[in-house]
Motif scaffolding. Structure first.
Motif, PDB file in Angstrom:
ATOM      1  N   VAL A 284       0.831  -1.203   0.000  1.00  0.00           N
ATOM      2  CA  VAL A 284       0.000   0.000   0.000  1.00  0.00           C
ATOM      3  C   VAL A 284       0.870   1.260   0.000  1.00  0.00           C
ATOM      4  N   ALA A 285       1.895   1.276   0.836  1.00  0.00           N
ATOM      5  CA  ALA A 285       2.739   2.464   0.961  1.00  0.00           C
ATOM      6  C   ALA A 285       3.476   2.787  -0.330  1.00  0.00           C
ATOM      7  N   ASN A 286       3.861   1.767  -1.086  1.00  0.00           N
ATOM      8  CA  ASN A 286       4.686   1.988  -2.275  1.00  0.00           C
ATOM      9  C   ASN A 286       3.910   2.155  -3.564  1.00  0.00           C
ATOM     10  N   LEU A 287       2.660   1.725  -3.594  1.00  0.00           N
ATOM     11  CA  LEU A 287       1.900   1.768  -4.843  1.00  0.00           C
ATOM     12  C   LEU A 287       1.035   3.016  -4.986  1.00  0.00           C
ATOM     13  N   PHE A 288       0.663   3.647  -3.871  1.00  0.00           N
ATOM     14  CA  PHE A 288      -0.401   4.644  -3.934  1.00  0.00           C
ATOM     15  C   PHE A 288       0.003   5.988  -3.347  1.00  0.00           C
ATOM     16  N   SER A 289      -0.858   6.950  -3.600  1.00  0.00           N
ATOM     17  CA  SER A 289      -0.751   8.281  -3.004  1.00  0.00           C
ATOM     18  C   SER A 289      -2.046   8.578  -2.262  1.00  0.00           C
TER      19      SER A 289
ATOM     20  N   LYS B 186       0.009 -18.811  -9.962  1.00  0.00           N
ATOM     21  CA  LYS B 186       0.835 -18.504 -11.129  1.00  0.00           C
ATOM     22  C   LYS B 186       0.871 -16.988 -11.293  1.00  0.00           C
ATOM     23  N   THR B 187       1.813 -16.375 -10.574  1.00  0.00           N
ATOM     24  CA  THR B 187       1.853 -14.921 -10.465  1.00  0.00           C
ATOM     25  C   THR B 187       1.878 -14.248 -11.831  1.00  0.00           C
ATOM     26  N   ASP B 188       2.801 -14.623 -12.684  1.00  0.00           N
ATOM     27  CA  ASP B 188       2.937 -13.961 -13.984  1.00  0.00           C
ATOM     28  C   ASP B 188       1.803 -14.351 -14.929  1.00  0.00           C
ATOM     29  N   ALA B 189       1.507 -15.633 -15.005  1.00  0.00           N
ATOM     30  CA  ALA B 189       0.484 -16.103 -15.943  1.00  0.00           C
ATOM     31  C   ALA B 189      -0.890 -15.538 -15.618  1.00  0.00           C
ATOM     32  N   TRP B 190      -1.152 -15.287 -14.344  1.00  0.00           N
ATOM     33  CA  TRP B 190      -2.462 -14.778 -13.928  1.00  0.00           C
ATOM     34  C   TRP B 190      -2.516 -13.253 -13.844  1.00  0.00           C
ATOM     35  N   GLY B 191      -1.422 -12.589 -14.188  1.00  0.00           N
ATOM     36  CA  GLY B 191      -1.431 -11.130 -14.210  1.00  0.00           C
ATOM     37  C   GLY B 191      -1.431 -10.480 -12.842  1.00  0.00           C
ATOM     38  N   VAL B 192      -0.771 -11.097 -11.873  1.00  0.00           N
ATOM     39  CA  VAL B 192      -0.670 -10.519 -10.535  1.00  0.00           C
ATOM     40  C   VAL B 192       0.506  -9.549 -10.515  1.00  0.00           C
ATOM     41  N   ASP B 193       0.232  -8.289 -10.223  1.00  0.00           N
ATOM     42  CA  ASP B 193       1.291  -7.279 -10.228  1.00  0.00           C
ATOM     43  C   ASP B 193       2.114  -7.286  -8.949  1.00  0.00           C
ATOM     44  N   VAL B 194       1.460  -7.548  -7.829  1.00  0.00           N
ATOM     45  CA  VAL B 194       2.168  -7.685  -6.556  1.00  0.00           C
ATOM     46  C   VAL B 194       1.590  -8.895  -5.835  1.00  0.00           C
TER      47      VAL B 194
ATOM     48  N   VAL C  59       7.222  -7.886  -7.481  1.00  0.00           N
ATOM     49  CA  VAL C  59       6.848  -6.558  -7.971  1.00  0.00           C
ATOM     50  C   VAL C  59       7.003  -6.538  -9.489  1.00  0.00           C
ATOM     51  N   SER C  60       5.889  -6.342 -10.198  1.00  0.00           N
ATOM     52  CA  SER C  60       5.906  -6.327 -11.658  1.00  0.00           C
ATOM     53  C   SER C  60       6.436  -4.984 -12.170  1.00  0.00           C
ATOM     54  N   PRO C  61       6.803  -4.919 -13.454  1.00  0.00           N
ATOM     55  CA  PRO C  61       7.221  -3.629 -14.024  1.00  0.00           C
ATOM     56  C   PRO C  61       6.154  -2.539 -13.832  1.00  0.00           C
ATOM     57  N   LYS C  62       4.871  -2.895 -14.009  1.00  0.00           N
ATOM     58  CA  LYS C  62       3.812  -1.908 -13.805  1.00  0.00           C
ATOM     59  C   LYS C  62       3.796  -1.424 -12.361  1.00  0.00           C
ATOM     60  N   ALA C  63       4.019  -2.336 -11.417  1.00  0.00           N
ATOM     61  CA  ALA C  63       4.040  -1.933 -10.010  1.00  0.00           C
ATOM     62  C   ALA C  63       5.220  -1.010  -9.724  1.00  0.00           C
ATOM     63  N   TRP C  64       6.360  -1.254 -10.366  1.00  0.00           N
ATOM     64  CA  TRP C  64       7.496  -0.348 -10.188  1.00  0.00           C
ATOM     65  C   TRP C  64       7.171   1.042 -10.724  1.00  0.00           C
ATOM     66  N   GLU C  65       6.449   1.112 -11.844  1.00  0.00           N
ATOM     67  CA  GLU C  65       6.035   2.419 -12.375  1.00  0.00           C
ATOM     68  C   GLU C  65       5.141   3.143 -11.374  1.00  0.00           C
ATOM     69  N   MET C  66       4.210   2.416 -10.770  1.00  0.00           N
ATOM     70  CA  MET C  66       3.330   3.016  -9.769  1.00  0.00           C
ATOM     71  C   MET C  66       4.138   3.492  -8.563  1.00  0.00           C
ATOM     72  N   ALA C  67       5.127   2.694  -8.160  1.00  0.00           N
ATOM     73  CA  ALA C  67       5.938   3.062  -6.995  1.00  0.00           C
ATOM     74  C   ALA C  67       6.705   4.365  -7.237  1.00  0.00           C
ATOM     75  N   ALA C  68       7.128   4.578  -8.487  1.00  0.00           N
ATOM     76  CA  ALA C  68       7.876   5.799  -8.805  1.00  0.00           C
ATOM     77  C   ALA C  68       7.012   7.043  -8.647  1.00  0.00           C
TER      78      ALA C  68
ATOM     79  N   SER D   6      10.334   1.093   2.083  1.00  0.00           N
ATOM     80  CA  SER D   6      10.516   1.712   0.776  1.00  0.00           C
ATOM     81  C   SER D   6      11.109   0.726  -0.224  1.00  0.00           C
ATOM     82  N   TRP D   7      10.385   0.474  -1.306  1.00  0.00           N
ATOM     83  CA  TRP D   7      10.922  -0.383  -2.369  1.00  0.00           C
ATOM     84  C   TRP D   7      12.140   0.271  -3.025  1.00  0.00           C
ATOM     85  N   GLU D   8      12.115   1.574  -3.141  1.00  0.00           N
ATOM     86  CA  GLU D   8      13.234   2.276  -3.777  1.00  0.00           C
ATOM     87  C   GLU D   8      14.518   2.038  -2.998  1.00  0.00           C
ATOM     88  N   LYS D   9      14.459   2.194  -1.662  1.00  0.00           N
ATOM     89  CA  LYS D   9      15.646   1.950  -0.839  1.00  0.00           C
ATOM     90  C   LYS D   9      16.090   0.488  -0.968  1.00  0.00           C
ATOM     91  N   THR D  10      15.108  -0.401  -0.980  1.00  0.00           N
ATOM     92  CA  THR D  10      15.422  -1.829  -1.051  1.00  0.00           C
ATOM     93  C   THR D  10      16.093  -2.174  -2.370  1.00  0.00           C
TER      94      THR D  10
END
Length: 383
Positions: A71-76, A176-184, A204-213, A223-227
């Motif tokens: 929640v902390a890393n994906l949203f505002s 099946k995280t990737d096959a089922w389209g689970v972003d996190v 953390v999917s590429p889309k989730a990283w975009e949201m985190a940014a 923080s995912w960024e620090k990690t």
């Protein structure tokens, strides 16, 4: 004579001796190459279990810490999200989202029901644009498993990211995280992974990283960024002191899972689930929740009329050293739960059912001795 107790709960679960021995190994310095090798092996093992090629981040925390990290890393603050809640841990996602100032919409079901893809599709239309959908994979409070593949298909069609609490599901129920389209996908060490409590992890999917940014929610430890910055050093590190001993145990548990093979691990969980459920049915007891056969992590059982679920749990432990889980929230005293995820085999199930038979008889419930044990043994013998 004091008997050793046996955990038959949906978490924490028993820890194999090999994992306990690994945890007793000398501490690895977390700012050196030894820890970097440990972290690499753990994250690669977690990718194997999650069936993902996405990045995996690891935290020293409970599974709830993993949920909060998402929640902390994906949203505002003010972002609209849709939480699909089918029980206690769905409600926890709602509480975390509200704590971070999100605009929380809830697709809520009665405890014991499972989420339906058509309901999610209608909710997404009704609630307008949402930043993401958050849901549970295996809801241990009610013993039900959501069809994440179907929910993921709806989210992909709508172009909405999907966040899944798979804490009690990963390693026990197919995911099946990737096959089922689970972003996190969120997991923890103390469930089917056979580790001690203390480690949470997220893919953390590429889309989730975009949201985190773009996220403006406050974060520091999680923080995912620090990690990610620490992980990308020549010798990967955790940004803050990790639970090194628990990670040493998790590495050994992941090695054991790889050796057994993920497919075999999932089949073992399915077999133990069938044996438990057939044993419960042989006692004339009713399983709780929709599609209980999906739940390979835990079996939820309705308490017979005239009995107290809390008394059943208490007496099974007092008399036979078997620890079951009671009901939570509105189900307290109305159901009890038998966990069979992680480091279990068929004889653990047989012992638990034998203790349950004798306890129910002691409490005045009509029991044909051996009925539950016999039914479970039939399942185990067929394999």
């Amino acid at each position: 004579m004091r008997r050793p107790e046996i955990l038959m709960t949906p978490g924490p679960t028993p820890v194999p001796p090999e994992v306990l021995l690994a945890q007793a190994s000398p501490i690895v310095y977390h700012r050196g190459p030894g820890y970097g090798a440990l972290l690499r092996e753990v994250t690669e093992g977690l990718k194997y279990v999650l069936q993902t090629e996405n990045d995996v981040v690891v935290y020293t925390s409970s599974g709830t810490g993993g949920m909060e990290s998402a929640v902390a890393n994906l949203f505002s603050p003010g972002d609209r999200v849709l939480v699909v809640s089918v029980g206690y841990f769905g409600d926890r996602f709602v509480q975390i989202c509200k704590a971070y100032g999100l605009d929380v919409r809830v697709l809520e079901y009665q405890w014991g029901q499972v989420a339906r893809a058509e309901d999610l599709a209608r909710a997404l239309e009704r609630e307008g644009p949402v930043k993401a959908v958050l849901c549970q994979h295996s809801e241990t409070s009610t013993g039900v498993v959501n069809d994440v593949a179907a929910l993921g298909a709806v989210c992909r069609e709508a172009g909405v990211p999907l966040v899944v609490d798979a804490i009690s599901g990963v390693g026990a129920v197919e995911l099946k995280t990737d096959a089922w389209g689970v972003d996190v996908a969120i997991g923890a060490s103390q469930k089917a992974l056979m580790g001690s409590p203390g480690i949470a992890f997220l893919s953390v999917s590429p889309k989730a990283w975009e949201m985190a940014a773009e996220s403006r929610c406050p974060k520091f430890y999680f923080s995912w960024e620090k990690t990610l910055e620490a992980y990308r050093r020549p010798d990967p590190e955790s940004p803050f002191t990790p639970a090194v001993s628990v990670l040493l145990g998790v590495r050994e548990a992941l090695r054991m899972i790889r050796e057994e093979g993920l497919e075999a691990v999932l089949e073992r969980h399915a077999l133990l689930s069938r044996a438990t459920k057939e044993g419960v049915r042989a006692l004339g007891l009713e399983l709780f929740g929709e599609h209980p056969e999906r739940s390979h992590a835990v079996t939820a059982v309705r308490v017979p009329e005239g009995l107290d679920g809390k008394a059943i749990v208490r007496e099974v432990r007092r008399r036979y050293g078997v620890i079951l889980a009671g009901g939570q929230g509105p189900l307290a005293g109305k159901i009890f739960r038998i966990g069979h995820l992680g480091y279990y085999d068929g004889l653990d199930v047989v012992r638990a059912l034998s203790a349950l038979e004798l306890t129910l008889e002691h409490l005045g419930y009509p029991v044909k001795r051996g009925s539950a044990v016999g039914a479970a043994e039939e399942v185990l013998a067929r394999g």
